[in-house]
Scaffold this motif. Structure first.
Motif, mmCIF file in Angstrom:
data_model
loop_
_atom_site.group_PDB
_atom_site.id
_atom_site.type_symbol
_atom_site.label_atom_id
_atom_site.label_comp_id
_atom_site.label_asym_id
_atom_site.label_seq_id
_atom_site.Cartn_x
_atom_site.Cartn_y
_atom_site.Cartn_z
ATOM 1 N N PRO A 25 0.818 -1.220 0.000
ATOM 2 C CA PRO A 25 0.000 0.000 0.000
ATOM 3 C C PRO A 25 0.846 1.261 0.000
ATOM 4 C CG PRO A 25 0.173 -0.863 2.217
ATOM 5 C CD PRO A 25 0.898 -1.834 1.318
ATOM 6 N N ILE A 26 0.165 2.391 -0.070
ATOM 7 C CA ILE A 26 0.849 3.678 0.014
ATOM 8 C C ILE A 26 1.395 3.852 1.428
ATOM 9 C CG2 ILE A 26 0.488 6.172 -0.018
ATOM 10 C CD1 ILE A 26 -1.466 5.738 -2.320
ATOM 11 N N SER A 27 2.621 4.302 1.504
ATOM 12 C CA SER A 27 3.258 4.492 2.802
ATOM 13 C C SER A 27 2.450 5.476 3.639
ATOM 14 C CB SER A 27 4.677 5.025 2.596
ATOM 15 O OG SER A 27 5.301 5.282 3.830
ATOM 16 N N GLY A 28 2.178 5.074 4.881
ATOM 17 C CA GLY A 28 1.433 5.941 5.776
ATOM 18 C C GLY A 28 -0.059 5.686 5.801
ATOM 19 N N HIS A 29 -0.566 4.946 4.814
ATOM 20 C CA HIS A 29 -1.988 4.598 4.819
ATOM 21 C C HIS A 29 -2.199 3.471 5.820
ATOM 22 C CE1 HIS A 29 -3.481 6.303 0.701
ATOM 23 N NE2 HIS A 29 -2.945 7.213 1.475
ATOM 24 N N THR A 30 -3.070 3.718 6.792
ATOM 25 C CA THR A 30 -3.270 2.701 7.830
ATOM 26 C C THR A 30 -4.327 1.676 7.454
ATOM 27 O OG1 THR A 30 -4.868 4.138 8.933
ATOM 28 C CG2 THR A 30 -2.569 4.284 9.664
ATOM 29 N N ALA A 31 -5.180 2.028 6.511
ATOM 30 C CA ALA A 31 -6.252 1.110 6.115
ATOM 31 C C ALA A 31 -5.906 0.438 4.798
ATOM 32 C CB ALA A 31 -7.574 1.859 5.982
ATOM 33 N N LEU A 32 -6.165 -0.870 4.731
ATOM 34 C CA LEU A 32 -5.896 -1.647 3.522
ATOM 35 C C LEU A 32 -7.080 -2.555 3.262
ATOM 36 C CD1 LEU A 32 -2.585 -3.317 2.454
ATOM 37 C CD2 LEU A 32 -4.707 -4.620 2.361
ATOM 38 N N GLY A 51 -4.988 -0.448 10.872
ATOM 39 C CA GLY A 51 -3.983 -0.346 11.909
ATOM 40 C C GLY A 51 -3.713 -1.686 12.571
ATOM 41 N N ASN A 52 -3.752 -1.684 13.891
ATOM 42 C CA ASN A 52 -3.489 -2.909 14.652
ATOM 43 C C ASN A 52 -4.761 -3.630 15.061
ATOM 44 O OD1 ASN A 52 -0.673 -2.516 14.653
ATOM 45 N ND2 ASN A 52 -0.851 -1.042 16.323
ATOM 46 N N ARG A 69 -1.535 -9.081 6.993
ATOM 47 C CA ARG A 69 -0.874 -7.802 6.769
ATOM 48 C C ARG A 69 0.260 -7.714 7.780
ATOM 49 N NH1 ARG A 69 -3.084 -1.522 6.974
ATOM 50 N NH2 ARG A 69 -1.328 -0.692 5.789
ATOM 51 N N THR A 70 1.464 -7.785 7.284
ATOM 52 C CA THR A 70 2.624 -7.847 8.163
ATOM 53 C C THR A 70 3.173 -6.452 8.422
ATOM 54 O OG1 THR A 70 3.997 -8.242 6.229
ATOM 55 C CG2 THR A 70 3.249 -10.169 7.454
ATOM 56 N N GLY A 71 3.424 -6.164 9.692
ATOM 57 C CA GLY A 71 4.042 -4.896 10.059
ATOM 58 C C GLY A 71 3.228 -3.683 9.665
ATOM 59 N N GLY A 72 1.946 -3.862 9.494
ATOM 60 C CA GLY A 72 1.083 -2.746 9.132
ATOM 61 C C GLY A 72 1.314 -2.218 7.737
ATOM 62 N N SER A 73 1.992 -3.010 6.897
ATOM 63 C CA SER A 73 2.273 -2.525 5.550
ATOM 64 C C SER A 73 1.811 -3.536 4.508
ATOM 65 C CB SER A 73 3.755 -2.208 5.404
ATOM 66 O OG SER A 73 4.032 -1.719 4.116
ATOM 67 N N VAL A 74 2.726 -4.343 4.014
ATOM 68 C CA VAL A 74 2.433 -5.272 2.927
ATOM 69 C C VAL A 74 1.388 -6.295 3.342
ATOM 70 C CG1 VAL A 74 3.438 -7.106 1.513
ATOM 71 C CG2 VAL A 74 4.701 -4.995 1.892
#
Lengths: 114, 114
Positions: A25-32, A51-52, A69-74
């Protein structure tokens, strides 16, 4: 990156095999979000990460589908024992404030199960 | 039970004229509505949104109208341009749940003829 990146862009798999689809996702976007679009249909919600918090899995069509979703990113969407009806374009999106800016979607992964 | 419906699968208009895309919804709890535009082989792109506290939102050539009593919204494009030719998706969501999960219609394919 500047946008939402999905890989692979195309995937052809044999019925019964497992597949993994990736979303960056886009860096800084918390929702996926993961959606899928079958031929001639609208976008069908699959799963949502914020987020978490525990993910909203209410759209997953069967227990063959899972996502992490690992580490809140990928994020990785896994489909086990693929069936022909799983053929669709799988779209990932991320957002900062969905009410005002909507989602930013990736270009999708076109999955074909033969 | 389809909660967001776009009853016209396709629309064709002449360049320079107005394009009106319609969307109906059934869930009275929806309080946020969005329009996306999708070109082939790309993910949807956010166009414009409207909250239920408003009945109109305008952004350049794009205006969205909301009629809550009729549970109907429309997207007006004036003047239409050939580059507007794409699939347009209507989406709705509930901001109170803070989930950001949107329900999409099946889309309307707009063709703007030069």
């Amino acid at each position: 990156g500047a946008g939402v990146s999905q890989s692979p862009s195309n995937k052809v798999t044999e019925k019964g095999k497992d597949v993994e689809l990736r979303c960056d996702p886009i860096s800084g976007h918390t929702a996926l979000y993961w959606y899928r679009q079958s031929l001639g249909q609208g976008l069908e919600f699959l799963i949502y990460f914020q987020g978490n918090s525990a993910p909203d899995k209410s759209g997953l069509p069967s227990d063959r589908f899972s996502a992490e979703r690992t580490g809140g990113s990928v994020s990785t969407l896994t489909i086990q024992r693929t069936q022909q009806e799983d053929s669709a374009v799988y779209l990932c999106a991320s957002s900062l404030a969905w009410t005002d800016y909507g989602y930013t979607f990736g270009s999708g992964t076109r999955l074909t199960v033969v | 039970d389809q909660q967001v419906k776009q009853n016209s699968p396709s629309l064709s208009v002449q360049e320079g004229r107005i394009s009106i895309l319609n969307c109906d919804y059934t869930n009275s709890m929806f309080d946020y509505f969005l329009w996306y535009k999708k070109y082939p082989a790309e993910g949807p792109t956010f166009l414009i949104s409207i909250s239920s506290i408003k009945d109109k939102n305008e952004d350049g050539r794009f205006t969205v109208f909301l009629n809550k009593s009729a549970k109907h919204l429309s997207l007006h494009i004036v003047p239409s341009q050939p580059g507007d030719s794409a699939v347009y998706f209507c989406a709705a969501g509930r901001s109170d749940t803070n989930a950001g999960k949107s329900t999409f219609g099946d889309g309307t394919t707009l063709t703007v003829k030069p």
